[in-house]
Design a protein around this motif. Structure first.
Motif, short mmCIF file in Angstrom:
data_model
loop_
_atom_site.label_atom_id
_atom_site.label_comp_id
_atom_site.label_asym_id
_atom_site.label_seq_id
_atom_site.Cartn_x
_atom_site.Cartn_y
_atom_site.Cartn_z
N ALA A 68 -20.82 60.91 -55.38
CA ALA A 68 -19.90 61.51 -54.40
C ALA A 68 -20.67 61.94 -53.15
CB ALA A 68 -19.17 62.69 -55.02
N TYR A 69 -21.86 62.50 -53.37
CA TYR A 69 -22.71 62.95 -52.27
C TYR A 69 -23.16 61.74 -51.43
CZ TYR A 69 -26.73 65.12 -49.93
OH TYR A 69 -27.63 65.59 -49.01
N LEU A 70 -23.62 60.69 -52.09
CA LEU A 70 -24.07 59.50 -51.37
C LEU A 70 -22.91 58.82 -50.64
CD1 LEU A 70 -26.57 57.94 -53.96
CD2 LEU A 70 -27.08 59.33 -51.94
N PHE A 71 -21.73 58.89 -51.21
CA PHE A 71 -20.53 58.38 -50.54
C PHE A 71 -20.33 59.12 -49.22
CE2 PHE A 71 -15.71 59.00 -50.47
CZ PHE A 71 -15.48 57.89 -49.68
N GLY A 72 -20.48 60.44 -49.25
CA GLY A 72 -20.35 61.23 -48.02
C GLY A 72 -21.40 60.87 -46.99
N ILE A 73 -22.64 60.65 -47.45
CA ILE A 73 -23.71 60.25 -46.55
C ILE A 73 -23.39 58.91 -45.90
CG2 ILE A 73 -26.13 59.50 -46.44
CD1 ILE A 73 -25.98 62.48 -46.77
N ALA A 74 -22.97 57.95 -46.70
CA ALA A 74 -22.72 56.59 -46.21
C ALA A 74 -21.57 56.55 -45.21
CB ALA A 74 -22.44 55.64 -47.37
N VAL A 75 -20.47 57.21 -45.56
CA VAL A 75 -19.27 57.10 -44.72
C VAL A 75 -19.43 57.88 -43.42
CG1 VAL A 75 -17.89 59.07 -45.54
CG2 VAL A 75 -16.77 56.91 -44.95
N SER A 76 -20.33 58.84 -43.39
CA SER A 76 -20.51 59.63 -42.17
C SER A 76 -21.67 59.12 -41.31
CB SER A 76 -20.76 61.10 -42.52
OG SER A 76 -21.91 61.25 -43.33
N SER A 77 -22.67 58.45 -41.92
CA SER A 77 -23.86 58.11 -41.14
C SER A 77 -24.32 56.68 -41.18
CB SER A 77 -25.06 58.96 -41.59
OG SER A 77 -24.82 59.83 -42.58
N ALA A 78 -23.85 55.85 -42.10
CA ALA A 78 -24.37 54.48 -42.20
C ALA A 78 -23.93 53.65 -41.00
CB ALA A 78 -23.89 53.83 -43.49
N ASN A 79 -24.90 53.04 -40.36
CA ASN A 79 -24.63 52.12 -39.26
C ASN A 79 -25.15 50.74 -39.68
OD1 ASN A 79 -23.91 51.10 -36.73
ND2 ASN A 79 -25.91 51.57 -35.87
N SER A 87 -30.98 41.47 -46.02
CA SER A 87 -29.53 41.22 -46.14
C SER A 87 -29.03 41.44 -47.56
CB SER A 87 -29.20 39.81 -45.67
OG SER A 87 -29.96 38.84 -46.39
N GLU A 88 -29.80 41.00 -48.56
CA GLU A 88 -29.35 41.14 -49.95
C GLU A 88 -29.33 42.61 -50.38
OE1 GLU A 88 -31.44 38.60 -52.61
OE2 GLU A 88 -30.86 36.76 -51.55
N MET A 89 -30.31 43.39 -49.90
CA MET A 89 -30.33 44.81 -50.23
C MET A 89 -29.18 45.55 -49.55
SD MET A 89 -32.00 46.91 -52.18
CE MET A 89 -33.56 46.05 -52.47
N ILE A 90 -28.85 45.14 -48.32
CA ILE A 90 -27.68 45.72 -47.64
C ILE A 90 -26.42 45.40 -48.42
CG2 ILE A 90 -26.25 45.63 -45.55
CD1 ILE A 90 -28.84 45.12 -43.96
N SER A 91 -26.33 44.18 -48.93
CA SER A 91 -25.19 43.77 -49.76
C SER A 91 -25.09 44.65 -51.01
CB SER A 91 -25.33 42.30 -50.14
OG SER A 91 -24.26 41.87 -50.95
N ASP A 92 -26.24 44.93 -51.64
CA ASP A 92 -26.25 45.80 -52.82
C ASP A 92 -25.79 47.21 -52.46
OD1 ASP A 92 -27.20 43.71 -54.31
OD2 ASP A 92 -29.29 44.35 -54.28
N PHE A 93 -26.22 47.70 -51.30
CA PHE A 93 -25.82 49.02 -50.82
C PHE A 93 -24.30 49.10 -50.70
CE2 PHE A 93 -24.61 51.83 -47.36
CZ PHE A 93 -25.37 52.98 -47.56
N MET A 94 -23.70 48.10 -50.09
CA MET A 94 -22.25 48.11 -49.88
C MET A 94 -21.51 47.95 -51.21
SD MET A 94 -21.87 46.10 -46.24
CE MET A 94 -22.41 44.54 -46.91
N ALA A 95 -22.05 47.13 -52.10
CA ALA A 95 -21.42 46.95 -53.42
C ALA A 95 -21.44 48.25 -54.22
CB ALA A 95 -22.15 45.85 -54.19
N PHE A 96 -22.46 49.08 -54.01
CA PHE A 96 -22.58 50.37 -54.71
C PHE A 96 -21.36 51.24 -54.46
CE2 PHE A 96 -24.03 54.83 -54.73
CZ PHE A 96 -24.53 54.92 -56.03
N PHE A 97 -20.76 51.10 -53.26
CA PHE A 97 -19.59 51.89 -52.89
C PHE A 97 -18.29 51.09 -53.01
CE2 PHE A 97 -23.13 53.70 -50.40
CZ PHE A 97 -23.12 54.99 -50.92
N SER A 98 -18.35 49.98 -53.76
CA SER A 98 -17.18 49.11 -53.97
C SER A 98 -16.67 48.48 -52.67
CB SER A 98 -16.04 49.90 -54.64
OG SER A 98 -16.46 50.45 -55.86
N GLY A 99 -17.59 48.24 -51.75
CA GLY A 99 -17.20 47.58 -50.50
C GLY A 99 -17.15 46.07 -50.67
N SER A 100 -16.26 45.60 -51.53
CA SER A 100 -16.23 44.17 -51.89
C SER A 100 -15.92 43.26 -50.71
CB SER A 100 -15.22 43.94 -53.02
OG SER A 100 -13.94 44.43 -52.66
N ASP A 101 -15.00 43.68 -49.82
CA ASP A 101 -14.68 42.84 -48.65
C ASP A 101 -15.90 42.68 -47.75
OD1 ASP A 101 -12.13 42.70 -49.61
OD2 ASP A 101 -11.28 44.14 -48.21
#
Length: 322
Positions: free
Chosen positions: A131-142, A202-216
């Protein structure tokens, strides 16, 4: 909308927080990343600013599910950036309660003196960490990815990049270590009195997004990766073919000069009939490949046979030169 914005909108929709503790962990991360404290006449106000209106609405929903107080949303126009900033104002009466629940504000007596890292850093509960990492990602990930050079083309330009900024090094280290537990490895760098975690793979970025269920978002970046890989393979094949052609042309020129030397020194009639046949074809076609010479011979001689005869001709020319 940008790739980064689409990713954030997707994970805002797909990540639900069930318990009060998860919501507080999420709030702690977001307020720490994009919140600010304003102290006027000893009254503490917290404001959270974001270009993403849906994030502000999500914060309102989570806060209202825990507390019973009024919230104010303001929109500030930024003409020179051609965009709006959404501002969520938390009531001063609720500040201390939120601070105690999330651990994000340091108090000296009743006086708020600044933000802390929150109370999640020593947490072992996986749900709270996520939940904490979700907050970090949605507020700061570029996140940036290669984009199509032209519409209807298959040429992507640009690089892969994921970056998150932090106000203090301790929080950056904590987040980096949390992600490492899930085999998502970020690198840290200091930037203008702040700290950034980043990924360029690119593959690690893909893993990062998959961690938050960003399937699209994962599907989109993988399609870009495949398209670029195919194009790179095509370029490698083409470059190889060009190199082979250059090599063939260079060899043909050397063979042409060798045959001219034989012609001048002893005449081509002194060659055997087999060598003379190939010599005449090369003399008339210095840029022909072995395949093309084989076609002229009616397919009766293999490429290796032609190559063997040309080597013999080169040896004769070298001996004449010596």
């Amino acid at each position: 909308m940008s790739f980064s914005t689409n990713f954030k909108l997707e994970i805002l929709e797909k990540n639900n927080l069930k318990s009060k503790e998860e919501k507080l962990a999420f709030l702690s991360a977001v307020i720490n990343q994009i919140g600010s404290i304003h102290i006027v006449n000893k009254v503490v106000n917290i404001e959270i600013e974001s270009e993403l209106y849906q994030l502000i609405l999500r914060l309102v929903a989570e806060l209202k599910s825990i507390y019973n107080f009024e919230l104010t949303i303001k929109i500030k126009e930024v003409p020179y950036l051609k965009k709006n900033i959404n501002i969520l104002q938390l009531p001063p009466s609720a500040t201390k309660q939120i601070a105690e629940d999330t651990g994000i504000i340091v108090y000296s007596g009743d006086m708020a003196i600044g933000f802390s890292e929150g109370n999640i850093n020593d947490c072992k509960d996986e749900k709270l960490i996520k939940a904490y990492l979700f907050g970090i990602a949605v507020s700061s990930a570029n996140i940036t990815v290669p984009v199509l050079q032209e519409e209807n083309s298959n040429i992507y330009e640009g690089s892969y990049s994921l970056e998150m900024r932090f106000n203090n090094e301790y929080t950056a280290y904590s987040v980096m270590n949390f992600f490492a537990e899930y085999d998502i490895f970020l690198k840290k760098v200091e930037k203008n009195d702040s700290f950034a975690l980043y990924i360029r793979d690119s593959e690690m970025i893909s893993d990062f997004m998959a961690f938050f269920s960003g399937s699209d978002a994962v599907v989109e970046i993988n399609e870009i990766m495949v398209a670029r890989s195919v194009r790179n393979d095509i370029n490698r094949i083409r470059n190889c073919e060009i190199a082979n052609i250059d090599k063939s042309v260079e060899a043909g020129q050397k063979q042409y000069l060798a045959i001219k030397k034989i012609e001048e020194k002893i005449g081509l009639d002194n060659l055997s009939s087999k060598l003379r046949e190939i010599a005449l074809i090369r003399l008339n076609n210095p840029d022909f490949t072995l395949e093309q010479i084989a076609e002229v011979c009616g397919g009766e001689i293999s490429k290796s046979g032609i190559n063997h005869r040309l080597r013999k001709i080169m040896e004769i020319a070298k001996n004449l030169e010596d």
